[in-house]
Design an enzyme around this catalytic site. Structure first.
Site, PDB file in Angstrom:
ATOM      1  N   HIS A  38      48.613  40.151  24.231  1.00  0.00           N
ATOM      2  CA  HIS A  38      49.063  38.762  24.087  1.00  0.00           C
ATOM      3  C   HIS A  38      49.294  38.127  25.456  1.00  0.00           C
ATOM      4  O   HIS A  38      48.865  37.017  25.725  1.00  0.00           O
ATOM      5  CB  HIS A  38      50.363  38.693  23.279  1.00  0.00           C
ATOM      6  CG  HIS A  38      50.159  38.898  21.807  1.00  0.00           C
ATOM      7  ND1 HIS A  38      49.996  40.131  21.251  1.00  0.00           N
ATOM      8  CD2 HIS A  38      50.084  38.006  20.790  1.00  0.00           C
ATOM      9  CE1 HIS A  38      49.831  39.996  19.936  1.00  0.00           C
ATOM     10  NE2 HIS A  38      49.868  38.727  19.629  1.00  0.00           N
ATOM     11  N   LYS A 108      54.174  45.009  11.065  1.00  0.00           N
ATOM     12  CA  LYS A 108      55.271  45.389  10.173  1.00  0.00           C
ATOM     13  C   LYS A 108      56.551  44.692  10.588  1.00  0.00           C
ATOM     14  O   LYS A 108      56.722  44.305  11.745  1.00  0.00           O
ATOM     15  CB  LYS A 108      55.462  46.910  10.154  1.00  0.00           C
ATOM     16  CG  LYS A 108      56.097  47.474  11.408  1.00  0.00           C
ATOM     17  CD  LYS A 108      56.808  48.793  11.123  1.00  0.00           C
ATOM     18  CE  LYS A 108      57.370  49.351  12.423  1.00  0.00           C
ATOM     19  NZ  LYS A 108      58.587  50.102  12.287  1.00  0.00           N
TER      20      LYS A 108
HETATM   21  S1  SF4 Z   1      58.445  55.117   9.382  1.00  0.00           S
HETATM   22 FE1  SF4 Z   1      60.184  55.638  10.695  1.00  0.00          FE
HETATM   23  S2  SF4 Z   1      59.295  56.528  12.516  1.00  0.00           S
HETATM   24 FE2  SF4 Z   1      57.666  55.432  11.459  1.00  0.00          FE
HETATM   25  S3  SF4 Z   1      57.620  53.361  12.353  1.00  0.00           S
HETATM   26 FE3  SF4 Z   1      58.975  53.298  10.571  1.00  0.00          FE
HETATM   27  S4  SF4 Z   1      61.036  53.679  11.386  1.00  0.00           S
HETATM   28 FE4  SF4 Z   1      59.566  54.332  12.935  1.00  0.00          FE
END
Ligand code: SF4
Lengths: 199, 292
Positions: A38, A108
């Site tokens: 970015h 996410k």
């Molecule tokens: S599942 Fe757990 S280890 Fe994996 S990205 Fe999410 S918080 Fe981090």
């Protein structure tokens, strides 16, 4: 709620159809970009040097991901292809969408007001990839097509990856100003006040 | 003596490998149940992806999550166990080996220079909590703790007048603040009392109790159940995108405290609960207890 299977690059028309809560699977090319991609791309745009960006991003899916990679012979192989936290890109994502006309942002944890507005204005959507589900994501990778800006380090570089049936991703921000994360969170805040009052 | 070292080292590497591609059975079952009771399509799709991910990771030996975590050990060391002060260097050795063999992502970074050590070891890393106990065995719990879910941990130094109500409110506040960030569904560990550091350590330790095992103290078991229901009624759901299950369990540990303090530590553990438990006898033979 609808389910879509889209091939990248996608048109504005396709993106405008998506509504929060829809489920999307992707085929075609996905381009990774996190913090450094970015920063560099926007610096080039600011200097009027967009032609130095190695790929055409228009209609593309930009994935917030720093893959785990290994070079096997002459070929790059991906061993981890899960999403990283999108919130870090919040301050620059709307500008990125405006400058390069990417249509899908995958990540996410969600994004906020500025990005939601940018997506509405320029026609883009945010797809939430289930956090941590790296093995599933990796098995949707067909091949690494190319990599650019490796000088940023392998997690930060711009990986051009061909995927098949990449998903499920959920439309969490659509191009109509809806943001599922902030909706869920503001409802939760209200419920939390009620719960706390009764303790 | 060197055989003993070798077998402990390879035992620890095995523990780390077991944890890398699997989650304990109680976690798997709780996720499955969450999937079955869910009727929100987005939540269902998230849970389905998680369950499929656990399966794919186990089969293909692709990392469960791209964040392979900070290597953390909780050890109960028998006072007659033949190895003591060398344990740290031995575990460091095992972590280095596991990092290249499994392989794991190097996650140990100098906080001043941001230089990555490259092998998951460094100052105080791996993180080791050691307790001396009677006997000649060594019990080890290994946890690969992800950064995203560690980041939403909280410490509240409450005024003691707030009492139980204050503790419950703190837990709810912590969940609203965490939202989608710790990759829910999560396990919530709550550490009450002790001191600031102790409360947080107890909170992490609390998450190790099996999900289907209620608190041995019936009063606390009731509080755990109440908090679990209240947290899930917030509607945050898997990945914070709405749904029935945000938390798979709430687990409480506690210690006596100073009259003027009420420390409440909260540890959030993502669904990718990469944990293994084993017992080593005094000849270094390892018996793996979790995952079964
Ligand atoms: S599942 Fe757990 S280890 Fe994996 S990205 Fe999410 S918080 Fe981090």
């Amino acid at each position: 709620m609808a389910e879509y299977r889209l091939r990248t690059p996608v048109s504005e028309e396709d993106v405008r159809k998506l509504k929060v809560g829809d489920i999307v699977y992707l085929d075609g090319i996905i381009i990774t970009g996190r913090d450094q991609v970015h920063r560099r791309a926007l610096e080039l745009a600011a200097k009027g040097e967009k032609d130095k960006i190695p790929v055409n991003l228009e209609g593309m899916a930009l994935y917030h991901c720093g893959p785990i990679v290994k070079k096997v012979g002459d070929e790059w192989k991906i061993f981890g292809f899960g999403p990283t936290t999108s919130a870090r890109m919040e301050s620059v994502e709307a500008d990125f969408i405006r400058e390069f006309r990417v249509r899908l942002i995958i990540g996410k944890g969600g994004m906020f007001e500025k990005t939601t507005q940018g997506m509405k204005e320029y026609g883009a959507a945010y797809l939430a990839y289930p956090g941590g589900t790296s093995a599933v994501a990796t098995s949707a990778v067909k091949r690494v097509v190319d990599v650019h800006w490796l000088d940023l380090g392998t997690p930060e570089a711009m990986w051009v990856v061909e995927v098949e049936n990449f998903g499920p991703t959920m439309v969490a921000i659509d191009s109509h100003g809806n943001n599922l994360y902030t909706d869920v969170l503001s409802r939760a805040k209200k419920v939390a006040e009620e719960i706390k009052a009764k303790f | 003596m060197s055989d003993l070292r070798e077998s402990i080292k390879s035992g620890i590497v095995t523990m780390m490998r077991e944890a890398a591609f699997n989650v304990p059975r109680d976690v798997r079952e709780a996720l499955q149940r969450a999937y079955e009771i869910e009727d929100n399509p987005v939540a269902k799709a998230n849970l389905e992806a998680i369950l499929r991910n656990i399966e794919v990771s186990g089969k293909t030996k692709l990392p469960m999550c791209q964040d392979t975590g900070t290597p953390t050990f909780f050890i109960e060391l028998g006072e007659d166990f033949p190895l003591k002060s060398e344990l740290r260097s031995l575990i460091e050795d095992a972590v280095r080996t596991a990092t290249t063999e499994i392989p794991l992502r190097p996650n140990a970074v100098d906080p001043w220079t941001y230089k990555n050590s490259g092998d998951n070891t460094g100052r105080y890393v791996p993180i080791i909590h050691l307790e001396l106990v009677p006997g000649s065995e060594m019990k080890v719990i290994y946890l690969a703790k992800g950064g995203g879910s560690e980041n939403t941990s909280k410490l509240y130094m409450l005024s003691p007048v707030l009492g139980l109500k204050g503790i419950k409110k703190a837990v709810i506040d912590a969940m609203v603040d965490a939202g989608p960030k710790p990759c829910p569904p999560i396990v919530v560990g709550v550490g009450v009392g002790g001191s600031a550091d102790m409360a947080l350590k107890l909170a992490k330790k609390a998450t190790f109790r099996r999900l289907d095992e209620p608190n041995p103290d019936p009063k606390l078991a009731e509080i755990e159940q109440e908090l679990l229901e209240k947290i899930n009624s917030l509607g945050l759901g898997p990945m914070g995108l709405g749904g029935k299950t945000y938390a798979l369990g709430v687990k409480i540990e506690w210690a006596h405290k100073h009259p003027a303090s009420l420390p409440v530590g909260i540890n959030t553990q993502c669904w990718a609960f990469r944990r293994s438990e084993a017992v080593f006898d005094s000849d270094g033979n390892m018996k793996l207890l979790v995952p079964p």
